[in-house]
Structures are given as C-alpha cells and as structure tokens.
Write an enzyme that holds these catalytic residues in place. Structure first.
Site, PDB file in Angstrom:
ATOM      1  N   GLU A 170       8.899  80.625  92.472  1.00 28.51           N
ATOM      2  CA  GLU A 170       9.280  81.124  93.345  1.00 28.51           C
ATOM      3  C   GLU A 170      10.877  81.169  94.113  1.00 28.51           C
ATOM      4  O   GLU A 170      11.621  82.085  94.431  1.00 28.51           O
ATOM      5  CB  GLU A 170       8.456  81.264  94.528  1.00 28.51           C
ATOM      6  CG  GLU A 170       7.594  82.571  94.229  1.00 28.51           C
ATOM      7  CD  GLU A 170       6.293  81.363  93.106  1.00 28.51           C
ATOM      8  OE1 GLU A 170       6.528  80.214  92.979  1.00 28.51           O
ATOM      9  OE2 GLU A 170       4.623  81.630  94.652  1.00 28.51           O
TER      10      GLU A 170
ATOM     11  N   GLU B 261       8.944  70.591  86.851  1.00 28.86           N
ATOM     12  CA  GLU B 261       7.771  69.608  87.537  1.00 28.86           C
ATOM     13  C   GLU B 261       9.192  68.442  86.934  1.00 28.86           C
ATOM     14  O   GLU B 261      10.115  68.253  86.984  1.00 28.86           O
ATOM     15  CB  GLU B 261       6.948  69.271  86.888  1.00 28.86           C
ATOM     16  CG  GLU B 261       5.852  71.188  87.118  1.00 28.86           C
ATOM     17  CD  GLU B 261       4.773  70.797  86.868  1.00 28.86           C
ATOM     18  OE1 GLU B 261       3.863  69.755  86.149  1.00 28.86           O
ATOM     19  OE2 GLU B 261       3.661  71.375  87.517  1.00 28.86           O
ATOM     20  N   ASN B 262       8.819  67.185  87.952  1.00 30.99           N
ATOM     21  CA  ASN B 262       9.335  66.128  87.474  1.00 30.99           C
ATOM     22  C   ASN B 262       8.227  64.976  87.488  1.00 30.99           C
ATOM     23  O   ASN B 262       7.721  65.030  88.081  1.00 30.99           O
ATOM     24  CB  ASN B 262      10.148  66.066  88.865  1.00 30.99           C
ATOM     25  CG  ASN B 262      11.474  64.843  88.749  1.00 30.99           C
ATOM     26  OD1 ASN B 262      10.962  63.435  88.851  1.00 30.99           O
ATOM     27  ND2 ASN B 262      12.925  65.420  88.104  1.00 30.99           N
ATOM     28  N   ALA B 263       8.793  64.008  87.061  1.00 31.29           N
ATOM     29  CA  ALA B 263       8.021  62.904  87.030  1.00 31.29           C
ATOM     30  C   ALA B 263       8.107  61.965  88.700  1.00 31.29           C
ATOM     31  O   ALA B 263       6.860  61.340  88.663  1.00 31.29           O
ATOM     32  CB  ALA B 263       8.796  61.639  86.379  1.00 31.29           C
TER      33      ALA B 263
ATOM     34  N   TYR C  21       6.456  63.569  90.930  1.00 33.96           N
ATOM     35  CA  TYR C  21       5.790  64.709  91.248  1.00 33.96           C
ATOM     36  C   TYR C  21       6.420  65.236  92.718  1.00 33.96           C
ATOM     37  O   TYR C  21       5.943  66.999  92.403  1.00 33.96           O
ATOM     38  CB  TYR C  21       4.832  64.268  91.513  1.00 33.96           C
ATOM     39  CG  TYR C  21       3.554  63.689  90.743  1.00 33.96           C
ATOM     40  CD1 TYR C  21       4.268  64.013  89.554  1.00 33.96           C
ATOM     41  CD2 TYR C  21       2.259  62.980  89.961  1.00 33.96           C
ATOM     42  CE1 TYR C  21       3.820  62.714  88.178  1.00 33.96           C
ATOM     43  CE2 TYR C  21       1.671  62.752  89.477  1.00 33.96           C
ATOM     44  CZ  TYR C  21       2.452  62.511  88.576  1.00 33.96           C
ATOM     45  OH  TYR C  21       1.802  62.060  86.928  1.00 33.96           O
TER      46      TYR C  21
ATOM     47  N   CYS D 127       2.362  79.571  97.477  1.00 31.37           N
ATOM     48  CA  CYS D 127       1.942  78.251  98.022  1.00 31.37           C
ATOM     49  C   CYS D 127       2.813  78.557  99.413  1.00 31.37           C
ATOM     50  O   CYS D 127       3.539  79.152 100.039  1.00 31.37           O
ATOM     51  CB  CYS D 127       2.942  76.672  97.071  1.00 31.37           C
ATOM     52  SG  CYS D 127       4.280  76.619  98.168  1.00 31.37           S
TER      53      CYS D 127
ATOM     54  N   CYS E 133       6.572  78.187  99.726  1.00 30.93           N
ATOM     55  CA  CYS E 133       7.198  79.409  99.589  1.00 30.93           C
ATOM     56  C   CYS E 133       7.382  80.388 100.381  1.00 30.93           C
ATOM     57  O   CYS E 133       8.295  81.623  99.893  1.00 30.93           O
ATOM     58  CB  CYS E 133       6.831  80.050  97.690  1.00 30.93           C
ATOM     59  SG  CYS E 133       7.007  78.479  96.544  1.00 30.93           S
TER      60      CYS E 133
HETATM   61  N1  THU Z   1       3.641  76.799  91.522  1.00 28.69           N
HETATM   62  C1  THU Z   1       4.100  77.554  91.376  1.00 28.69           C
HETATM   63  O1  THU Z   1       5.083  77.756  90.829  1.00 28.69           O
HETATM   64  N2  THU Z   1       4.220  78.035  92.089  1.00 28.69           N
HETATM   65  C2  THU Z   1       2.742  79.357  92.734  1.00 28.69           C
HETATM   66  O2  THU Z   1       2.841  79.603  93.511  1.00 28.69           O
HETATM   67  C3  THU Z   1       1.709  78.073  92.889  1.00 28.69           C
HETATM   68  C4  THU Z   1       2.289  76.604  92.309  1.00 28.69           C
HETATM   69  C5  THU Z   1       3.539  75.387  90.269  1.00 28.69           C
HETATM   70  C6  THU Z   1       3.915  74.385  90.847  1.00 28.69           C
HETATM   71  C7  THU Z   1       3.295  73.391  89.636  1.00 28.69           C
HETATM   72  O3  THU Z   1       4.512  73.503  89.124  1.00 28.69           O
HETATM   73  C8  THU Z   1       2.381  73.462  89.090  1.00 28.69           C
HETATM   74  O4  THU Z   1       2.697  75.890  89.806  1.00 28.69           O
HETATM   75  C9  THU Z   1       1.359  73.345  90.512  1.00 28.69           C
HETATM   76  O5  THU Z   1       1.010  73.490  91.210  1.00 28.69           O
END
Ligand code: THU
Length: 129
Positions: free
Chosen positions: A55, A44-46, A48, A86, A89
C-alpha cells in the site's frame, strides 16, 4: 474502472512482490479521483525493518507523480484471511484520503469492503496541525 478490475490489478501485483523472508506476497491498486491507478507490491529487505508494504509503495508512487486525491484502494494477500492494511499504512493513507474506500482481498479473491474511517477511527491528520 470496476471494482473487479481494481481487485484484479491488486491480485496480479502479488507476482511482483519481493518477499523472500515472510513469503507473504501482497499487491495493491490505488485509484485516484481522475481514474488514474497506481499499483504496488511489498518489498522486503534483509534488514527486516526496512520492508515497505504494498500500500505504501502505491501511495509513494502516486504522490511522487503528482496524485494525492485517492478514492479507492484494493489490497490483496494470499492467505485465507482478508489482507487488511497494517497500522502504518492506515496512517499514511489517512494523510491524503480520510474517506478512502478499501477493498481487502484474501487468496481466493473474496472481498471485504470497508472504509479507512472504520479501520482507523478518531484518527490524527494534517488538519490538527
Ligand atoms: N504487508 C503488506 O505489504 N501489506 C499489508 O497490508 C500487510 C503486510 C507485507 C509486509 C511484509 O512484507 C509482509 O506483508 C509480512 O508482514
């Protein structure tokens, strides 16, 4: 590699996640046709919107190392629900592996196995261009 081993790698990768904002840690393990496995975690990043999912970290690691022939992906979250990739991905995976098998895990290590075609039906890919 067995399904259980691939799932274990994905679950273990959750500990590498950088998720101070959502606290939702995700791990991924992407298996290639030759047996090579690339792992990933969410970063993640500040700012967002710059967050990258586990993935896509695994995919970019693999492609940058010369691997594109993906056969199976395990993705592990920590909640009661299965962690499904998501939409972004799904599309990125579709580019390289429309027939990918996907193992979605919840925090208990339970698995929901399905295919990318089920997750992203009637998809758009490079052959349309
Ligand atoms: N996230 C993933 O890394 N993969 C997924 O399949 C669903 C969501 C992460 C993105 C974010 O850092 C956090 O989960 C909440 O959305």
């Amino acid at each position: 590699m067995t399904q259980q081993e691939l799932c274990r790698l994905a679950m273990d990768m959750r500990s590498r996640a950088y998720a101070p904002y959502s606290k939702f840690t995700v791990g991924a393990a992407l298996e290639c046709a030759d047996g090579t496995v690339f792992t990933g975690c969410n970063v993640e990043n500040a700012a967002y919107g710059e967050t990258i999912c586990a993935e896509r970290v695994a995919v970019t690691k693999a492609v940058s190392e010369g691997h594109r022939d993906f056969v199976r992906l395990a993705v592990a979250g920590g909640s009661e629900d299965f962690c499904y990739p998501c939409g972004s991905c799904r599309q990125v995976l579709r580019e390289f592996a429309p027939g990918l098998e996907i193992l979605c895990l919840n925090g208990k290590g339970e698995v929901h196995a399905l295919t990318l075609a089920q997750l992203l039906p009637h998809s758009f890919g490079p052959e349309y261009l």
